[in-house]
Design a protein around this motif. Structure first.
Motif, PDB file in Angstrom:
ATOM      1  N   GLN A 106      -3.802   3.624   9.986  1.00  0.00           N
ATOM      2  CA  GLN A 106      -4.723   3.875   8.866  1.00  0.00           C
ATOM      3  C   GLN A 106      -4.920   2.635   7.990  1.00  0.00           C
ATOM      4  O   GLN A 106      -5.896   2.527   7.270  1.00  0.00           O
ATOM      5  CB  GLN A 106      -4.190   5.020   7.992  1.00  0.00           C
ATOM      6  N   LEU A 107      -3.953   1.739   8.083  1.00  0.00           N
ATOM      7  CA  LEU A 107      -4.007   0.515   7.273  1.00  0.00           C
ATOM      8  C   LEU A 107      -5.044  -0.477   7.826  1.00  0.00           C
ATOM      9  O   LEU A 107      -5.604  -1.277   7.078  1.00  0.00           O
ATOM     10  CB  LEU A 107      -2.622  -0.134   7.301  1.00  0.00           C
ATOM     11  N   LYS A 126       4.146   7.210   9.160  1.00  0.00           N
ATOM     12  CA  LYS A 126       3.892   6.846   7.758  1.00  0.00           C
ATOM     13  C   LYS A 126       4.834   5.722   7.350  1.00  0.00           C
ATOM     14  O   LYS A 126       6.031   5.761   7.684  1.00  0.00           O
ATOM     15  CB  LYS A 126       4.119   8.061   6.857  1.00  0.00           C
ATOM     16  N   PRO A 181      -8.269  -0.170   9.043  1.00  0.00           N
ATOM     17  CA  PRO A 181      -9.610  -0.193   8.417  1.00  0.00           C
ATOM     18  C   PRO A 181      -9.570  -0.596   6.942  1.00  0.00           C
ATOM     19  O   PRO A 181     -10.555  -1.137   6.426  1.00  0.00           O
ATOM     20  CB  PRO A 181     -10.110   1.242   8.577  1.00  0.00           C
ATOM     21  N   VAL A 182      -8.440  -0.349   6.283  1.00  0.00           N
ATOM     22  CA  VAL A 182      -8.314  -0.752   4.876  1.00  0.00           C
ATOM     23  C   VAL A 182      -8.334  -2.279   4.790  1.00  0.00           C
ATOM     24  O   VAL A 182      -9.102  -2.864   4.018  1.00  0.00           O
ATOM     25  CB  VAL A 182      -7.004  -0.189   4.256  1.00  0.00           C
ATOM     26  N   PHE A 187       0.844  -1.194   0.000  1.00  0.00           N
ATOM     27  CA  PHE A 187       0.000   0.000   0.000  1.00  0.00           C
ATOM     28  C   PHE A 187       0.879   1.244   0.000  1.00  0.00           C
ATOM     29  O   PHE A 187       2.068   1.178   0.322  1.00  0.00           O
ATOM     30  CB  PHE A 187      -0.903  -0.001   1.230  1.00  0.00           C
ATOM     31  N   SER A 188       0.257   2.373  -0.342  1.00  0.00           N
ATOM     32  CA  SER A 188       1.011   3.629  -0.403  1.00  0.00           C
ATOM     33  C   SER A 188       1.751   3.905   0.906  1.00  0.00           C
ATOM     34  O   SER A 188       1.223   3.672   1.998  1.00  0.00           O
ATOM     35  CB  SER A 188       0.051   4.785  -0.693  1.00  0.00           C
ATOM     36  N   GLY A 189       2.949   4.423   0.775  1.00  0.00           N
ATOM     37  CA  GLY A 189       3.763   4.763   1.942  1.00  0.00           C
ATOM     38  C   GLY A 189       3.219   5.943   2.719  1.00  0.00           C
ATOM     39  O   GLY A 189       3.717   6.268   3.802  1.00  0.00           O
ATOM     40  N   CYS A 190       2.180   6.612   2.189  1.00  0.00           N
ATOM     41  CA  CYS A 190       1.576   7.749   2.896  1.00  0.00           C
ATOM     42  C   CYS A 190       0.721   7.290   4.068  1.00  0.00           C
ATOM     43  O   CYS A 190       0.350   8.090   4.916  1.00  0.00           O
ATOM     44  CB  CYS A 190       0.669   8.539   1.954  1.00  0.00           C
ATOM     45  N   LEU A 191       0.365   6.006   4.057  1.00  0.00           N
ATOM     46  CA  LEU A 191      -0.518   5.510   5.113  1.00  0.00           C
ATOM     47  C   LEU A 191       0.286   5.092   6.341  1.00  0.00           C
ATOM     48  O   LEU A 191       1.402   4.594   6.221  1.00  0.00           O
ATOM     49  CB  LEU A 191      -1.311   4.299   4.598  1.00  0.00           C
TER      50      LEU A 191
END
Lengths: 281, 232
Positions: free
Chosen positions: A91-92, A122, A94-95, A83-87
């Motif tokens: 935040q991961l 992040k 709930p994804v 997944f994007s490194g911005c998360l």
């Protein structure tokens, strides 16, 4: 659980042409040099590339007919970030919960804590090792039936690698399977049930790990010894400063029949080097 | 698919430090000038459209697309989630800009002792012509995004800036060609617009909604086709 039959893919001068099988309850290793075709084989299994020939079965179904529900049973680790490194890890959660029905939040949180992953940072700020841990912990959090792991331990220190391999061992059951590639032979020797070796897109060796470690060996012989010896069980040979190094899959035969010969136990690194680089006998 | 939407929302939340100052400039502009509502709306919609598109770049970083395609969603669902996120984000942008205009009207009206209605009149909030202009701008922005998304999927991040330029140039070129055509055919655009203005609000909204739905479905279909054929 995974079966590749004469799978072909052409990229200019590179051609993948391989068959392999991952059986239930087994950890199968795929090893080879960079560019040998490991990642292409993985991408073929996951239907990320179009095949030029052959077929693949995953969970008993053709690879290109897998539904979203089937994919719930497959966990994948790629060398990139996932997944994007911005998360952040927080935040991961709930994804993953939104994607996987079997996502175990409690297990994921305790595993992250055990491996020292900060929840609020992040993931692009993570070290290579931390990212590798996160990717593995993410896929283990929903207990998939099949794990497809491309270099999952890359960048990990020995302690973390050992811990994660233990988690993978705990994950294994009779109805589950793992296909793993790694450039760290220790991971494969101590972890895989069988090993496929790939070179220039072709499978050049398939052996149970126990057989590989017990029966394979490297003979160190002079020109005269080589000329005089029985060469029927030699697979490869290599010219060295003292004479020849020969790879055999019948180590015991040479130990019994040539007691004065230097016979060393094979390890995966040596087998790879000899199989890939040296001349056929 | 829910997980993918949450991913995009969280990516936006994670980038709020970069987004908020740009939005702040828009808010300040609305509060300190009597800018027309059509301009304010187009600013926000353009900004939100670009931000929504930027989530694609985050998906693509470090071979991320290959990983996303292994998740328990079909390729079509992945594309659909991106379109739904764009719609959601544009809707949030439209509501946020309307709210900004209304709040600024209340505050400015109270400060100048003129009342909110006077401010709303000045910014065109009470004029049908202004709302018509607003509708045309929003429609153009929306359709531009519908053109950009399939191109973005087809050609990737490296071509994004060039594609935006091409699409903007195409819109300008189309407007100029339309202008020339109307002059050649002797059609008066003002008369045509007045004709549009003469249509009932419901008819205008229906036409706009119809164009949006058609644009959305065609764009979604092309993007889904591009992604279905793509190798990762």
């Amino acid at each position: 659980m995974i079966r590749l039959k004469n799978v072909q893919k052409n990229y200019g001068r590179f051609r993948l042409d391989c068959s392999l099988e991952v059986k239930p309850g087994c950890v199968t290793g795929l090893i080879g040099a960079n560019g040998a075709g490991k990642s292409t084989a993985f991408k073929a299994i996951l239907d990320l590339i179009r095949l030029d020939g052959g077929s693949i079965e995953v969970l008993g179904k053709p690879w290109n007919t897998l539904t979203a529900r089937d994919k719930q049973k497959i966990g994948v680790v790629f060398p990139g970030y996932a997944f994007s490194g911005c998360l952040t890890v927080k935040q991961l959660i709930p994804v993953l919960a939104g994607l996987y029905e079997k996502f175990d939040r409690g297990r994921f949180l305790s595993d992250c804590e055990r491996f020292g992953l900060p929840m609020g940072q992040k993931t692009k700020e993570f070290s290579t090792g931390m990212r590798a841990k996160l990717k593995l912990l993410s896929v283990l959090s929903y207990s998939p039936q099949i794990l497809i792991l491309d270099e999952p331990t890359s960048g990990l220190d020995v302690v973390a690698r050992d811990g994660l391999l233990d988690l993978l061992r705990e994950h294994m059951r009779e109805d589950r399977a793992i296909l793993i590639s790694s450039h760290i032979s220790g991971d494969l020797e101590g972890f895989c049930d069988d090993i496929y070796m790939i070179d220039e897109g072709r499978i050049i060796l398939h052996e149970d790990t126990d057989v590989l470690l017990d029966s394979y060996g490297v003979l160190k012989v002079s020109d005269e010894e080589l000329a005089a010896m029985d060469q029927q069980y030699l697979l490869k040979k290599k010219r060295t400063s003292f004479g020849w190094q020969c790879l055999t899959d019948h180590r015991q035969y040479y130990m019994d029949n040539y007691p004065r010969m230097v016979v060393e136990k094979g390890n995966i690194d040596e087998v790879i080097l000899m199989m890939v680089k040296e001349e056929r006998v | 698919m829910k997980g993918l939407m949450i991913k995009d929302i969280n990516i936006m939340r994670g980038n709020s430090r970069a987004i908020l100052p740009i939005m702040g400039i828009g808010v300040i502009y609305v509060f300190f000038t009597d800018t027309k509502i059509s301009f304010g709306m187009s600013y926000i919609i353009m900004l939100f459209g670009m931000l929504a598109l930027s989530t694609l770049s985050y998906d693509e970083e470090n071979d991320g697309m290959a990983y996303l395609m292994t998740l328990p969603v079909s390729r079509y669902q992945y594309v659909l989630s991106k379109y739904l996120f764009l719609l959601l984000f544009l809707a949030v942008g439209a509501v946020a800009s309307l709210a900004t205009f209304l709040v600024s009207a209340v505050i400015k009206g109270a400060a100048a002792h003129t009342g909110s209605l006077e401010v709303l009149r000045r910014i065109g909030f009470l004029q049908k012509e202004e709302w018509l202009a607003c509708l045309i701008v929003l429609l153009t922005m929306f359709l531009m995004n519908m053109v950009l998304l399939p191109l973005r999927y087809k050609f990737g991040a490296a071509m994004q800036q060039i594609m935006i330029l091409i699409v903007v140039a195409a819109v300008i070129g189309f407007s100029m060609a339309l202008d020339k055509l109307t002059k050649t055919l002797g059609i008066d655009p003002d008369q045509w617009l007045a004709g549009l203005n003469g249509l009932g609000t419901a008819a205008l909204l229906l036409i706009a909604a119809g164009l949006c739905v058609v644009g959305f479905l065609v764009s979604l279909g092309i993007s889904a086709h591009v992604i279905a054929r793509k190798e990762f």
